[in-house]
Scaffold this active site. Sequence first.
Site, PDB file in Angstrom:
ATOM      1  N   LYS A  22      12.169   5.876  -9.672  1.00 31.20           N
ATOM      2  CA  LYS A  22      12.563   6.051  -8.297  1.00 31.20           C
ATOM      3  C   LYS A  22      13.690   5.081  -7.657  1.00 31.20           C
ATOM      4  CE  LYS A  22       9.382   5.156  -4.474  1.00 31.20           C
ATOM      5  NZ  LYS A  22      10.262   4.555  -3.398  1.00 31.20           N
ATOM      6  N   ASN A  23      13.234   4.308  -7.388  1.00 32.01           N
ATOM      7  CA  ASN A  23      13.454   2.659  -6.914  1.00 32.01           C
ATOM      8  C   ASN A  23      15.172   2.775  -7.327  1.00 32.01           C
ATOM      9  OD1 ASN A  23      12.423   3.101  -4.895  1.00 32.01           O
ATOM     10  ND2 ASN A  23      11.212   0.795  -5.495  1.00 32.01           N
ATOM     11  N   ARG A  92      13.145   7.510   4.665  1.00 34.20           N
ATOM     12  CA  ARG A  92      13.488   6.190   5.220  1.00 34.20           C
ATOM     13  C   ARG A  92      14.810   6.311   3.844  1.00 34.20           C
ATOM     14  NH1 ARG A  92      12.936   1.599   7.126  1.00 34.20           N
ATOM     15  NH2 ARG A  92      14.167   0.921   5.504  1.00 34.20           N
ATOM     16  N   CYS A 116       7.253   2.545   8.706  1.00 37.38           N
ATOM     17  CA  CYS A 116       6.319   3.166   8.226  1.00 37.38           C
ATOM     18  C   CYS A 116       5.001   2.548   7.671  1.00 37.38           C
ATOM     19  CB  CYS A 116       7.071   3.533   6.473  1.00 37.38           C
ATOM     20  SG  CYS A 116       7.054   1.611   5.985  1.00 37.38           S
ATOM     21  N   ARG A 121      10.170  -2.137   8.909  1.00 35.90           N
ATOM     22  CA  ARG A 121      11.476  -1.536   8.232  1.00 35.90           C
ATOM     23  C   ARG A 121      12.914  -0.889   9.342  1.00 35.90           C
ATOM     24  NH1 ARG A 121       9.200   1.094   3.690  1.00 35.90           N
ATOM     25  NH2 ARG A 121      10.906   0.697   2.381  1.00 35.90           N
ATOM     26  N   PRO A 122      12.997  -2.385   9.275  1.00 37.82           N
ATOM     27  CA  PRO A 122      14.292  -2.526  10.861  1.00 37.82           C
ATOM     28  C   PRO A 122      15.990  -2.070   9.591  1.00 37.82           C
ATOM     29  CG  PRO A 122      13.699  -4.980  10.306  1.00 37.82           C
ATOM     30  CD  PRO A 122      12.731  -3.725   9.861  1.00 37.82           C
ATOM     31  N   LEU A 125      20.002  -5.372   9.260  1.00 34.58           N
ATOM     32  CA  LEU A 125      21.070  -6.210   8.122  1.00 34.58           C
ATOM     33  C   LEU A 125      22.332  -5.141   7.635  1.00 34.58           C
ATOM     34  CD1 LEU A 125      18.441  -8.416   6.316  1.00 34.58           C
ATOM     35  CD2 LEU A 125      19.874  -8.919   7.462  1.00 34.58           C
ATOM     36  N   ASP A 305       6.465  -4.728  -4.555  1.00 35.06           N
ATOM     37  CA  ASP A 305       5.523  -3.256  -5.076  1.00 35.06           C
ATOM     38  C   ASP A 305       4.287  -3.218  -6.239  1.00 35.06           C
ATOM     39  OD1 ASP A 305       8.948  -1.113  -4.937  1.00 35.06           O
ATOM     40  OD2 ASP A 305       7.258  -2.457  -2.616  1.00 35.06           O
ATOM     41  N   ARG A 397       4.152  10.509  -3.964  1.00 37.91           N
ATOM     42  CA  ARG A 397       6.095  10.012  -4.023  1.00 37.91           C
ATOM     43  C   ARG A 397       7.190   9.893  -4.444  1.00 37.91           C
ATOM     44  NH1 ARG A 397       6.313   6.304   1.284  1.00 37.91           N
ATOM     45  NH2 ARG A 397       7.949   6.284  -0.177  1.00 37.91           N
TER      46      ARG A 397
HETATM   47  C1  EPZ Z   1      13.658  -0.875  -1.317  1.00 33.48           C
HETATM   48  O1  EPZ Z   1      13.537  -1.065  -0.196  1.00 33.48           O
HETATM   49  C2  EPZ Z   1      12.356  -1.098  -1.786  1.00 33.48           C
HETATM   50  N1  EPZ Z   1      12.124   0.181  -1.554  1.00 33.48           N
HETATM   51  C3  EPZ Z   1      11.389  -0.745  -1.608  1.00 33.48           C
HETATM   52  O2  EPZ Z   1      10.032  -0.238  -2.600  1.00 33.48           O
HETATM   53  C4  EPZ Z   1      10.966  -2.133  -2.167  1.00 33.48           C
HETATM   54  O3  EPZ Z   1       9.554  -3.041  -1.679  1.00 33.48           O
HETATM   55  C5  EPZ Z   1      12.047  -3.642  -1.152  1.00 33.48           C
HETATM   56  O4  EPZ Z   1      12.925  -2.770  -1.752  1.00 33.48           O
HETATM   57  C6  EPZ Z   1      11.413  -5.179  -2.198  1.00 33.48           C
HETATM   58  O5  EPZ Z   1      11.939  -4.703  -3.091  1.00 33.48           O
HETATM   59  C7  EPZ Z   1      13.708   1.705  -2.925  1.00 33.48           C
HETATM   60  O6  EPZ Z   1      14.148   0.884  -3.101  1.00 33.48           O
HETATM   61  C8  EPZ Z   1      13.555   2.966  -2.666  1.00 33.48           C
HETATM   62  P1  EPZ Z   1      14.577  -4.516   1.495  1.00 33.48           P
HETATM   63  P2  EPZ Z   1      14.155  -1.546   0.945  1.00 33.48           P
HETATM   64  O7  EPZ Z   1      15.580  -3.964   2.824  1.00 33.48           O
HETATM   65  O8  EPZ Z   1      15.844  -1.815   0.583  1.00 33.48           O
HETATM   66  C9  EPZ Z   1      13.550  -7.107   5.731  1.00 33.48           C
HETATM   67  C10 EPZ Z   1       8.455   1.825  -2.703  1.00 33.48           C
HETATM   68  O9  EPZ Z   1       7.136   1.225  -2.400  1.00 33.48           O
HETATM   69  N2  EPZ Z   1      14.658  -6.301   6.612  1.00 33.48           N
HETATM   70  O10 EPZ Z   1      14.531  -5.547   0.652  1.00 33.48           O
HETATM   71  O11 EPZ Z   1      13.867  -0.981   2.748  1.00 33.48           O
HETATM   72  C11 EPZ Z   1      12.415  -5.430   5.379  1.00 33.48           C
HETATM   73  O12 EPZ Z   1      11.988  -5.154   6.311  1.00 33.48           O
HETATM   74  C12 EPZ Z   1       9.252   0.835  -1.360  1.00 33.48           C
HETATM   75  O13 EPZ Z   1       8.506   2.131  -3.618  1.00 33.48           O
HETATM   76  C13 EPZ Z   1      15.535  -6.266   7.735  1.00 33.48           C
HETATM   77  O14 EPZ Z   1      15.053  -7.026   8.595  1.00 33.48           O
HETATM   78  O15 EPZ Z   1      14.062  -2.982   1.234  1.00 33.48           O
HETATM   79  C14 EPZ Z   1      11.683  -6.048   4.462  1.00 33.48           C
HETATM   80  O16 EPZ Z   1      11.117  -7.392   6.032  1.00 33.48           O
HETATM   81  C15 EPZ Z   1       8.409  -0.008  -0.880  1.00 33.48           C
HETATM   82  N3  EPZ Z   1      16.041  -5.847   8.187  1.00 33.48           N
HETATM   83  C16 EPZ Z   1      12.468  -7.850   3.606  1.00 33.48           C
HETATM   84  O17 EPZ Z   1      13.965  -7.382   4.791  1.00 33.48           O
HETATM   85  C17 EPZ Z   1      16.842  -5.120   7.106  1.00 33.48           C
HETATM   86  O18 EPZ Z   1      17.863  -4.689   7.584  1.00 33.48           O
HETATM   87  C18 EPZ Z   1      12.306  -6.438   2.385  1.00 33.48           C
HETATM   88  O19 EPZ Z   1      13.658  -5.343   2.729  1.00 33.48           O
HETATM   89  C19 EPZ Z   1      16.708  -4.710   6.037  1.00 33.48           C
HETATM   90  C20 EPZ Z   1      15.488  -5.603   5.253  1.00 33.48           C
END
Ligand code: EPZ
Length: 416
Positions: A22-23, A92, A116, A121-122, A125, A305, A397
Amino acid sequence: MAGFRICGGEKIEGTLRVDTAKNAVLPILAASVLPQEDTVLTDCPRLGDVECMRGILRMLGCESCWEGDALRICGGALSQGEMPEELSKRVRSSIFLLGPVLGRLRMATMAYPGGCEIGLRPIDLHLSALKRMGVRISEEGGMLRCDGRDMHAADIHLDYPSVGATENIIMAAALLPGRTTISNAAREPEIEDLQRYINAMGGHVQGAGSPLIVIEGVSRLHGVTYQPMPDRIATGTYLCAAAITGGQIELTNARPRDLTAVLDKLRAMGCVIAEGEQALYLSAPERLQSFDALQTQPHPGFPTDMQSQMLALACVCRGASVIEEKVFENRFAIAGDLCRMGANIRVTGRAALIQGVERLHGAHVAAHDLRGGAALVLAALAASGETLVEDVHLIDRGYERMEEKLTALGAKIARV
Ligand code: EPZ
């Protein structure tokens, strides 16, 4: 809402072919608006999140259709960059479209994606990186208006190795003249898959999987037929189903190198695991041993995850365990449900202390998020008696027909 009714106590035994990730598919669907021609994704999973992404692409002018197990996306038809508020708020993964739509049209509008269950989920970045590339971003009433008419290549440093931000920058830069670099990039395997996909269309992306990624923009990208990678989280989830029930499982279409941290913990718990080139085999002990301590980290650390699934295993293993969730701020929502099934869990902030018990018992519980829902199913498989898991649309999902797969592996589970 649909639910799963599960009668626990059956061993999970048999062979299962792992679905496509999925990811990996979600960012690739976003990137499919970059080429002038169609993308065909073979062996594409039929998931809730994939259907949502198709809905947003349709709004932008890109139709998609199933051809057997393959999904064809007419990315070349991208006609406008205004993502409807209700859809971009609800889904999202719409954030993944910001980069490629800017890359193709130099203009994009979307609603601030909501948080969520697992955290705020800010997207700071994502936005600071795009601003570094010359995108002018204004916020009006919860809508983000992005003007990329003066976009340019740039050297970007990520304060945190965000998966989504790394992917968005790659997609924004793929058609941008010049060389864009990302330092402190996320290293998840799904990013390597996005790189492979873009390069298969004639792009020039290098370094995915390492902390430094270099994108040489090209003038155009052509269509492609592409097979995304297998789902490493689904792989880990079904391994855990065999582990928690004292069973054994063979997974085909698996890539062991994507989940070494997970295999390491399962071996520490007493599972015997054999690794093939494209296969995994796990045989579980009658009762699991505690893994002692576990911390979730960006890849190649232990994947967040898989944290909920390991929480479920810790509930019934011998001994005490500590889990620290270092990636998201609120990913222990299922602890309450597991305690109602007889688990002994104490959550303080981002840490959970679990005292293993002999056996859980069935209860009426509900999924709060995708991976938490999958973990409740794992707990129910090992519990005595009957469990009803509500809101399984959240599980749909990210897991295709989970109940059918588990039934074929010996579980007593039905969708109600
Ligand atoms: C991806 O989400 C995955 N989703 C998530 O899987 C996965 O948990 C996550 O990466 C971490 O591996 C998809 O690929 C569709 P991040 P993403 O940006 O990109 C913070 C699932 O169950 N952050 O690496 O949103 C954020 O709040 C889902 O399949 C900021 O602060 O993850 C989090 O604490 C859940 N500012 C951390 O970084 C930003 O601009 C990791 O988020 C972006 C992120």
